[in-house]
Design a protein around this motif. Sequence first.
Motif, PDB file in Angstrom:
ATOM      1  N   ASP A  10      -4.237  38.814 -15.225  1.00  0.00           N
ATOM      2  CA  ASP A  10      -2.876  39.346 -15.181  1.00  0.00           C
ATOM      3  C   ASP A  10      -1.850  38.237 -14.999  1.00  0.00           C
ATOM      4  O   ASP A  10      -0.775  38.273 -15.574  1.00  0.00           O
ATOM      5  CB  ASP A  10      -2.723  40.410 -14.103  1.00  0.00           C
ATOM      6  CG  ASP A  10      -3.035  39.877 -12.725  1.00  0.00           C
ATOM      7  OD1 ASP A  10      -4.085  39.238 -12.567  1.00  0.00           O
ATOM      8  OD2 ASP A  10      -2.220  40.080 -11.806  1.00  0.00           O
ATOM      9  N   MET A  11      -2.212  37.215 -14.194  1.00  0.00           N
ATOM     10  CA  MET A  11      -1.283  36.107 -14.026  1.00  0.00           C
ATOM     11  C   MET A  11      -1.243  35.256 -15.296  1.00  0.00           C
ATOM     12  O   MET A  11      -0.186  34.764 -15.692  1.00  0.00           O
ATOM     13  CB  MET A  11      -1.690  35.275 -12.809  1.00  0.00           C
ATOM     14  CG  MET A  11      -0.714  34.186 -12.431  1.00  0.00           C
ATOM     15  SD  MET A  11       0.978  34.757 -12.231  1.00  0.00           S
ATOM     16  CE  MET A  11       1.010  35.293 -10.527  1.00  0.00           C
TER      17      MET A  11
ATOM     18  N   ARG B  49      -1.352  36.158 -18.282  1.00  0.00           N
ATOM     19  CA  ARG B  49      -0.430  36.732 -19.275  1.00  0.00           C
ATOM     20  C   ARG B  49       1.000  36.244 -19.054  1.00  0.00           C
ATOM     21  O   ARG B  49       1.799  36.197 -19.971  1.00  0.00           O
ATOM     22  CB  ARG B  49      -0.442  38.259 -19.195  1.00  0.00           C
ATOM     23  CG  ARG B  49      -1.700  38.870 -19.745  1.00  0.00           C
ATOM     24  CD  ARG B  49      -1.862  40.269 -19.201  1.00  0.00           C
ATOM     25  NE  ARG B  49      -0.740  41.118 -19.593  1.00  0.00           N
ATOM     26  CZ  ARG B  49      -0.858  42.115 -20.461  1.00  0.00           C
ATOM     27  NH1 ARG B  49      -2.008  42.353 -21.014  1.00  0.00           N
ATOM     28  NH2 ARG B  49       0.184  42.843 -20.764  1.00  0.00           N
ATOM     29  N   LYS B  50       1.318  35.937 -17.796  1.00  0.00           N
ATOM     30  CA  LYS B  50       2.698  35.545 -17.481  1.00  0.00           C
ATOM     31  C   LYS B  50       3.007  34.130 -17.972  1.00  0.00           C
ATOM     32  O   LYS B  50       4.170  33.738 -18.003  1.00  0.00           O
ATOM     33  CB  LYS B  50       2.961  35.625 -15.977  1.00  0.00           C
ATOM     34  CG  LYS B  50       2.535  36.920 -15.317  1.00  0.00           C
ATOM     35  CD  LYS B  50       3.224  38.119 -15.923  1.00  0.00           C
ATOM     36  CE  LYS B  50       3.060  39.382 -15.115  1.00  0.00           C
ATOM     37  NZ  LYS B  50       1.672  39.855 -14.985  1.00  0.00           N
TER      38      LYS B  50
END
Lengths: 557, 347, 252
Positions: free
Chosen positions: C172-173, C175-176
Amino acid sequence: MSATSSTIVNLPDQRTATIPKKNYITAEHGLLSWVLTGDHKRIAMLYLISITFFFFIGGAFAGLIRLELLTPQPDLVASDTYNKLFSMHGIVMVFLFLVPSVPATLGNFLIPIMIGAKDLAFPKINLLSWYLYLVGGVLTLGALVMGGVDTGWTFTTPLSTHYLNTHVITAGLAIFVAGFSSIFTGLNFIVTIHRMRAPGMTWFRMPLFVWANYAASILMVLGTPVLAITLVLVVLERTIHIGVFDPQLGGDPLLFQHLFWFYSHPAVYIMILPGMGVMSEVISTFSRKRVFGYTAVAFSSVAIAVFGFFVWEHHMFIMGVSNYSALVFSLLTMLVAVPSAIKVFNWAFTLQKGSITFETPMLYAFAFIGLFTIGGLTGVFLASLGLDIHLTETYFIVAHFHYVMVGGMLMAFLGGVHFWWPKMTGRMYPESISKLSAIVSFIGFNLTFMPQFILGYLGMPRRYHAYPAEYQVLNVLSTAGATVLGVGFLMPLIYLAWSLKYGAIAGNNPWQATGLEWQIQSPPLTENFIETPIMDHEAYDYEWLAHKTEQEVTTVG
Amino acid sequence: MHISPVLWQFLVKWLTNSALFPREASTIAPYADALYFFLLLITIVGLVLVGTLVFGFAIRYRKERNPVATQVEGSTLLEATWTIIPLALFLIVFVWGALLYFRIYNPPTNAMNIYVVGKQWMWKSEHPGGQHEINNLHVPMGVPIQLTMISQDVFHSFSVPDFRVKREVIPGRYSTVWFEATTPGTYHIFCTQYCGTKHSGMIGEVTVLSPEDYKKWTEASTSGMSLAQNGERLFASMGCNACHSGNAAARGPNLAGVYGSKLRLANGGEVLVNEAYLRDAILNPSQHVTAGYAPIMPTYQGQISEEGLIDLVEYLKSLKTNYRVQQTLTTSESNQAAPMTPEVVKP
Amino acid sequence: MDNTIVATHDTHAEEHHHSLPQLRHHFETEEQQREAGTFGMWLFLLTEIMFFGGLFFAYLLYRNWYNPAFVAASNQLSIPMGTVNTAILITSGFFMALAVWAAEVRKQSLLVMFLILTTVFGCAFLGVKYFEYKEKWEKHHIPGASFDVSEFINPPVSAKTGKPIEEPLSPDMARKTQIFFVLYFAMTGMHALHMIIGIVLLFWLIARARKGDFSSGYVAPIENFGLYWHFVDIVWIFLFPLLYLINRHPGT
């Protein structure tokens, strides 16, 4: 003319008077001499024609919107069409009419003359800004012809980036380009006002119209680029899904709101400040009196410009921003209301002990004061946090900003156009019919927008195609008012065009006004002044004017 | 002039059915209206004052009566007067408005929570007892109701004018609003943030019922499964209990009783666990790692719908012990049924 | 952006037959014209600051939110290339300053030479930038449909230590990191666009300088262009630390 006559209009003897042979209109001939001109006055006229065109396009959209809202059911147009109508109405009116209205026409024409300069500092950039405006306008029309855009003028993400398949990119590009047109206008004004003033024209001898446009120019130069970069990001988000405003990819849709309103709130001051400048000129002239509290009025313009940059979050009070930042922005919004109050009271007291006459520009000025007072005070409703929750995104806010933008700015614009019409064209507009049109607009305006305050408090949301039946009576009233208002706006178009050929010859100074623009011939020479003027008196010095007129009479006599 | 009776009847009916002022149907409404009337008073006084000045001067000093103007430079005293008095009034309005704002946006602790999901172009309400409604919201009278709202797509805005409350419904984060209805009846729900084609069709009704009627309604319209029960099923089927088993050696933190507690995070921060935190921790786990645990939880972004997330959040809120978690775990292990990779669940 | 062309363009003049050849008719004195031009340029640069300001604001917000992603993504940028580019750009700015001096002392051949050197170094900067962008393209670090985060989740293992060269990010990180690259490309892309416009203007200035337009005391265009060119340098001086340097892991 006797001293007790009810007018100050002083026209030359119509049997012998002629329009000066040599002036900026007759200086050169042919279409090319206009579209390639560097003369600020000609560019102002080009702007006047183009913004009038877009005003009536935007007005036609407004008419269709009001017609649709005559009945609670969605029966005149489809939902998508309705959404496009109000989006295009907003985009055209905000970016192609209100923002350039007074600065690009009256400001362009008058600021150099008022400060005793021969032209704006950068004539070619001035022409370029008109072309950029035109490109913006053509792109907007292009978006319209290809099927329109239905984002609303606020381009809210992620709606505008992920959920609509209309011509968002074209419209965004149009606003981007038109934005640079307004940046260049502002830049030109600031440089001109700083560097091109005539000898003796100190800052505190400048007419308040110049001060107001100066303040608006600061906002244009500093605010518009932020909108530009925001639109670039929206276009990138839409084309290649970069995720900068998309919560799915970790972006923050509220960031868009912050960036958008960082420009778009100052933009409303860009729209209203030049109108306030017009008011100061008109009210002073028709009261034969220096503007009460000149310094206070001048500084209040600058104060509005400065505070105007720090209130943008008041558009987002219900969007889940931190309660404490909401407090700060509400407080600052309250503060920005004070300079407007100062202006209104100073105008009122300018009338005191004056010698007042009621020509058309003055009627528009009275309309402005009344409508702007309502518009401004209803803004306080929205600035107060708790009430904003109920009122925002309803017809209350629609009514509020129309009172400021149409009731304020448009009235000021029309007042200014009538006031300076003799200077720009050399001919007077017809007085009685124009008084009638001012009154018709005023009545029509109130009938249109007063019911919308009530509708707003009832909770009718803005941008609604259909609405509950119990709101119909007020909507019918509003539509009726819009019809009257439409007539009020069409009339000037016709009689002003008529006056170009048949209007009475105005002479240099039909209003006996003090500004430098009234001391030169109408219409002015291309170079404005035969020799550089020397400003040896304060602004609005009617005693100086009387003295000067007396001298002229003695010399001639 | 003769008006046909049909037309006359129509006009009378039309005018009597039209509204001029919204009903006051929540405890907040009178507070909002009080401020409204105060501001209305300021506006009218201001308008009358400016009007009197302008028209008074215009008549008194018109050219016929006053042919020669007297030049006046200005007056610092007057400038100060009309700076300070409006400023003082605006500051009163500011404080009053701020108090009202905090009243409307800070729910009482005993409020009953209902979830609202906005999507183009409908409102879905999810009651804790498992009642689902579309474009409708049944609430009991006299009970503070907190709405926890989220959007599945674009910005929406949940507005009930007769309650004087409104709040933006935002994609990707919970926003809340609360009210306490005072009068039974039905009231408009509007979406006030422009949200696309059928924006004006995104309307609904709040039905306020007396407590007894509300009880009847809840019993009659339950789907048989509460949100928490749905959540429990989802929890097991996503295999959450494989790590969050509550055992001492588990790879994920113990979730029983976590709601409402203060949690120390791996990055040193401390957070209060509320609905928004739970939702975010499921979607962006690496930003919410509990101290002492490795950042190994996968993201569930795009794999659970907003309704599913609400179910999970409600389940976690109701989770007081790990007894049932472990029960499910044993069953699923024996059946080898718990999928190790999350799959798309769309209830 | 074509606006810059005109901003510098119009501050000087067409031939008007006044006492001084470049004095435009609406200015009283040459001094006034020169001051107006410079003042206009400064205002234009203020506009430019606000233009980049929006991007800097976005950068601050997201850096705060997604710090690990920003750290990992910024490690992908090459410090040597960035440093070389900084040096190149400063050198280019140095020659621009010399060009202004040469115009002021009316040395035509020096002026032309310095302008050419400014251009050469400006092009060199863009050349290095091209290789940086190319690398991003090959690694699928251009935001959009083909953006690839696998390198952040499973960083390559270093041959020497046998450990991953980066700390792995959770999916999830990871993707940032796209947001970092969006800002990287938006900011450096806007900067490069300003460079390209500047180089086009430089060609035009060189042509005019060779004709001797700026060798008779009329230096406003060179001065104002100098302001613009230094502004572009300064933007880079902010971009370089923000994007390349801040918070990198030691030893990578």
